[in-house]
Design an enzyme around this catalytic site. Structure first.
Site, PDB file in Angstrom:
ATOM      1  N   LYS A  92      -6.483   7.297  10.755  1.00  0.00           N
ATOM      2  CA  LYS A  92      -7.872   7.246  11.265  1.00  0.00           C
ATOM      3  C   LYS A  92      -7.788   7.063  12.776  1.00  0.00           C
ATOM      4  O   LYS A  92      -7.981   5.950  13.285  1.00  0.00           O
ATOM      5  CB  LYS A  92      -8.604   6.025  10.690  1.00  0.00           C
ATOM      6  CG  LYS A  92      -8.871   6.014   9.215  1.00  0.00           C
ATOM      7  CD  LYS A  92      -9.848   4.857   8.910  1.00  0.00           C
ATOM      8  CE  LYS A  92      -9.540   4.151   7.641  1.00  0.00           C
ATOM      9  NZ  LYS A  92     -10.369   2.973   7.372  1.00  0.00           N
ATOM     10  N   ASP A 131      -5.710  -0.330  -1.347  1.00  0.00           N
ATOM     11  CA  ASP A 131      -6.523  -1.244  -2.144  1.00  0.00           C
ATOM     12  C   ASP A 131      -7.764  -1.727  -1.413  1.00  0.00           C
ATOM     13  O   ASP A 131      -7.869  -1.635  -0.191  1.00  0.00           O
ATOM     14  CB  ASP A 131      -5.708  -2.493  -2.503  1.00  0.00           C
ATOM     15  CG  ASP A 131      -5.541  -3.428  -1.303  1.00  0.00           C
ATOM     16  OD1 ASP A 131      -5.111  -2.947  -0.238  1.00  0.00           O
ATOM     17  OD2 ASP A 131      -5.877  -4.624  -1.420  1.00  0.00           O
ATOM     18  N   GLU A 148       4.171   4.296   5.830  1.00  0.00           N
ATOM     19  CA  GLU A 148       2.927   3.519   5.818  1.00  0.00           C
ATOM     20  C   GLU A 148       1.842   4.301   5.076  1.00  0.00           C
ATOM     21  O   GLU A 148       1.861   5.530   5.027  1.00  0.00           O
ATOM     22  CB  GLU A 148       2.528   3.236   7.283  1.00  0.00           C
ATOM     23  CG  GLU A 148       1.259   2.451   7.497  1.00  0.00           C
ATOM     24  CD  GLU A 148       1.284   1.029   6.953  1.00  0.00           C
ATOM     25  OE1 GLU A 148       1.443   0.877   5.726  1.00  0.00           O
ATOM     26  OE2 GLU A 148       1.096   0.086   7.744  1.00  0.00           O
ATOM     27  N   ASP A 149       0.908   3.566   4.506  1.00  0.00           N
ATOM     28  CA  ASP A 149      -0.176   4.230   3.774  1.00  0.00           C
ATOM     29  C   ASP A 149      -1.243   4.794   4.719  1.00  0.00           C
ATOM     30  O   ASP A 149      -1.694   5.916   4.553  1.00  0.00           O
ATOM     31  CB  ASP A 149      -0.810   3.285   2.735  1.00  0.00           C
ATOM     32  CG  ASP A 149      -1.192   1.912   3.304  1.00  0.00           C
ATOM     33  OD1 ASP A 149      -0.971   1.677   4.515  1.00  0.00           O
ATOM     34  OD2 ASP A 149      -1.716   1.086   2.543  1.00  0.00           O
ATOM     35  N   ARG A 198      -5.495   0.484  -6.477  1.00  0.00           N
ATOM     36  CA  ARG A 198      -4.226   1.060  -5.994  1.00  0.00           C
ATOM     37  C   ARG A 198      -3.709   2.178  -6.907  1.00  0.00           C
ATOM     38  O   ARG A 198      -3.015   3.074  -6.445  1.00  0.00           O
ATOM     39  CB  ARG A 198      -3.141  -0.020  -5.921  1.00  0.00           C
ATOM     40  CG  ARG A 198      -3.359  -1.071  -4.856  1.00  0.00           C
ATOM     41  CD  ARG A 198      -2.068  -1.863  -4.671  1.00  0.00           C
ATOM     42  NE  ARG A 198      -2.251  -3.114  -3.957  1.00  0.00           N
ATOM     43  CZ  ARG A 198      -2.292  -3.240  -2.629  1.00  0.00           C
ATOM     44  NH1 ARG A 198      -2.168  -2.182  -1.876  1.00  0.00           N
ATOM     45  NH2 ARG A 198      -2.463  -4.420  -2.066  1.00  0.00           N
ATOM     46  N   ASP A 218      -4.764   2.474  11.179  1.00  0.00           N
ATOM     47  CA  ASP A 218      -6.136   2.152  11.546  1.00  0.00           C
ATOM     48  C   ASP A 218      -6.135   1.790  13.040  1.00  0.00           C
ATOM     49  O   ASP A 218      -6.169   2.673  13.895  1.00  0.00           O
ATOM     50  CB  ASP A 218      -6.559   0.990  10.637  1.00  0.00           C
ATOM     51  CG  ASP A 218      -8.023   0.647  10.712  1.00  0.00           C
ATOM     52  OD1 ASP A 218      -8.826   1.411  10.167  1.00  0.00           O
ATOM     53  OD2 ASP A 218      -8.368  -0.395  11.289  1.00  0.00           O
ATOM     54  N   PHE A 236     -13.784   3.582   4.723  1.00  0.00           N
ATOM     55  CA  PHE A 236     -12.829   2.737   4.011  1.00  0.00           C
ATOM     56  C   PHE A 236     -12.422   3.436   2.717  1.00  0.00           C
ATOM     57  O   PHE A 236     -13.245   3.759   1.879  1.00  0.00           O
ATOM     58  CB  PHE A 236     -13.419   1.354   3.714  1.00  0.00           C
ATOM     59  CG  PHE A 236     -12.361   0.408   3.255  1.00  0.00           C
ATOM     60  CD1 PHE A 236     -11.515  -0.204   4.173  1.00  0.00           C
ATOM     61  CD2 PHE A 236     -12.158   0.179   1.902  1.00  0.00           C
ATOM     62  CE1 PHE A 236     -10.499  -1.056   3.755  1.00  0.00           C
ATOM     63  CE2 PHE A 236     -11.142  -0.667   1.475  1.00  0.00           C
ATOM     64  CZ  PHE A 236     -10.311  -1.280   2.408  1.00  0.00           C
ATOM     65  N   GLY A 256       0.777  -1.235   0.000  1.00  0.00           N
ATOM     66  CA  GLY A 256       0.000   0.000   0.000  1.00  0.00           C
ATOM     67  C   GLY A 256       0.808   1.284   0.000  1.00  0.00           C
ATOM     68  O   GLY A 256       0.338   2.324  -0.455  1.00  0.00           O
TER      69      GLY A 256
HETATM   70  P1  IMP Z   1      -3.578  -1.221  11.514  1.00  0.00           P
HETATM   71  O1  IMP Z   1      -2.590  -2.236  12.001  1.00  0.00           O
HETATM   72  O2  IMP Z   1      -4.964  -1.573  11.943  1.00  0.00           O
HETATM   73  O3  IMP Z   1      -3.202   0.183  11.844  1.00  0.00           O
HETATM   74  O4  IMP Z   1      -3.639  -1.463   9.961  1.00  0.00           O
HETATM   75  C1  IMP Z   1      -3.174  -0.638   8.989  1.00  0.00           C
HETATM   76  C2  IMP Z   1      -3.375  -1.360   7.659  1.00  0.00           C
HETATM   77  O5  IMP Z   1      -4.758  -1.679   7.459  1.00  0.00           O
HETATM   78  C3  IMP Z   1      -2.988  -0.484   6.492  1.00  0.00           C
HETATM   79  O6  IMP Z   1      -1.637  -0.610   6.147  1.00  0.00           O
HETATM   80  C4  IMP Z   1      -3.906  -0.992   5.393  1.00  0.00           C
HETATM   81  O7  IMP Z   1      -3.315  -2.087   4.744  1.00  0.00           O
HETATM   82  C5  IMP Z   1      -5.128  -1.474   6.113  1.00  0.00           C
HETATM   83  N1  IMP Z   1      -6.217  -0.468   6.069  1.00  0.00           N
HETATM   84  C6  IMP Z   1      -6.765   0.159   7.135  1.00  0.00           C
HETATM   85  N2  IMP Z   1      -7.727   1.016   6.751  1.00  0.00           N
HETATM   86  C7  IMP Z   1      -7.775   0.945   5.401  1.00  0.00           C
HETATM   87  C8  IMP Z   1      -8.578   1.635   4.412  1.00  0.00           C
HETATM   88  O8  IMP Z   1      -9.434   2.481   4.682  1.00  0.00           O
HETATM   89  N3  IMP Z   1      -8.326   1.288   3.116  1.00  0.00           N
HETATM   90  C9  IMP Z   1      -7.388   0.371   2.751  1.00  0.00           C
HETATM   91  N4  IMP Z   1      -6.616  -0.273   3.641  1.00  0.00           N
HETATM   92  C10 IMP Z   1      -6.812   0.004   4.956  1.00  0.00           C
HETATM   93 MG    MG Z   2      -0.712  -1.296   4.454  1.00  0.00          MG
END
Ligand code: IMP
Ligand code: MG
Length: 183
Positions: free
Chosen positions: A133, A161, A101-102, A167, A105, A154, A45
């Site tokens: 977020k 993606d 990082e993209d 992407r 979450d 989302f 991502g």
């Molecule tokens: P975390 O470990 O929950 O912070 O996860 C982060 C990862 O979740 C990101 O690198 C994305 O791959 C995925 N992710 C979380 N939210 C989204 C979204 O809105 N769109 C696409 N991928 C997301």
């Molecule tokens: Mg990611």
């Protein structure tokens, strides 16, 4: 605009502005560092963000890649991370790492990875994210460099993606819920 996108959250122009701003912050922060600066892209991502960001940093940078899988449904993350592609270097104590990082979450991916890279002996580890977020946090985590804070929706595009699609969109947009079977 792509037919599956309900609304654009970050336009192409805004993404460019974000990359320039963060690259400026990084360039200032590491100007006097004696260590090697490594931009560590989290596949897949972050590839697009990383490519844009690295061109704008006015310092010598090295790049590398890690791949991490989180289990769970496609539109949520479970929090268990699994390293699919690791970082192998013999000079960990000589590198300042910025994880690119993209999106953040739950915060679990980056908090795990930061700890992991510190344990591996990196001189320093910081984190940079295009999107955040914060309302979704399950563990306390604050990135060092943030592009834009977004609501709990989302999003896809600019590297992000849904089931490997969207992407390549040049902007970040909210996916229509009917595309992933949501309400
Ligand atoms: P975390 O470990 O929950 O912070 O996860 C982060 C990862 O979740 C990101 O690198 C994305 O791959 C995925 N992710 C979380 N939210 C989204 C979204 O809105 N769109 C696409 N991928 C997301
Ligand atoms: Mg990611």
């Amino acid at each position: 605009m792509n037919k599956d996108i309900a609304e654009i959250l970050v336009t192409e122009e805004e993404v460019r502005e974000i990359c320039s701003r963060i690259a400026g912050e990084i360039s200032r922060d590491y100007e006097n560092s004696q260590k090697k600066l490594l931009l560590l892209c989290i596949l897949k991502g972050s590839v697009v963000f990383m490519g844009e960001l690295m061109k704008k940093i006015n310092l010598p940078v090295e790049i590398d890649f890690m791949k991490v899988a989180s289990y769970g449904k496609s539109t949520s993350t479970s929090g268990n991370i699994n390293i699919l592609l690791d970082l192998h270097r013999g000079d960990m104590e000589d590198i300042d790492i910025i994880i690119v990082e993209d999106i953040i979450d739950s915060g679990k991916t980056l908090s795990h990875l930061t700890e992991y890279l510190k344990l591996k002996g990196a001189h320093s580890v910081r984190t940079c994210t295009l999107l955040d977020k914060p309302s979704r946090r399950e563990v306390e985590f604050t990135p060092d460099y943030t592009g834009k804070i977004i609501p709990d929706k989302f999003v896809v595009g600019f590297g992000l993606d849904y089931d490997e699609m969207y992407r390549a969109l040049p902007y970040v947009g909210v996916l229509k819920p009917e595309v992933y079977g949501g309400k």
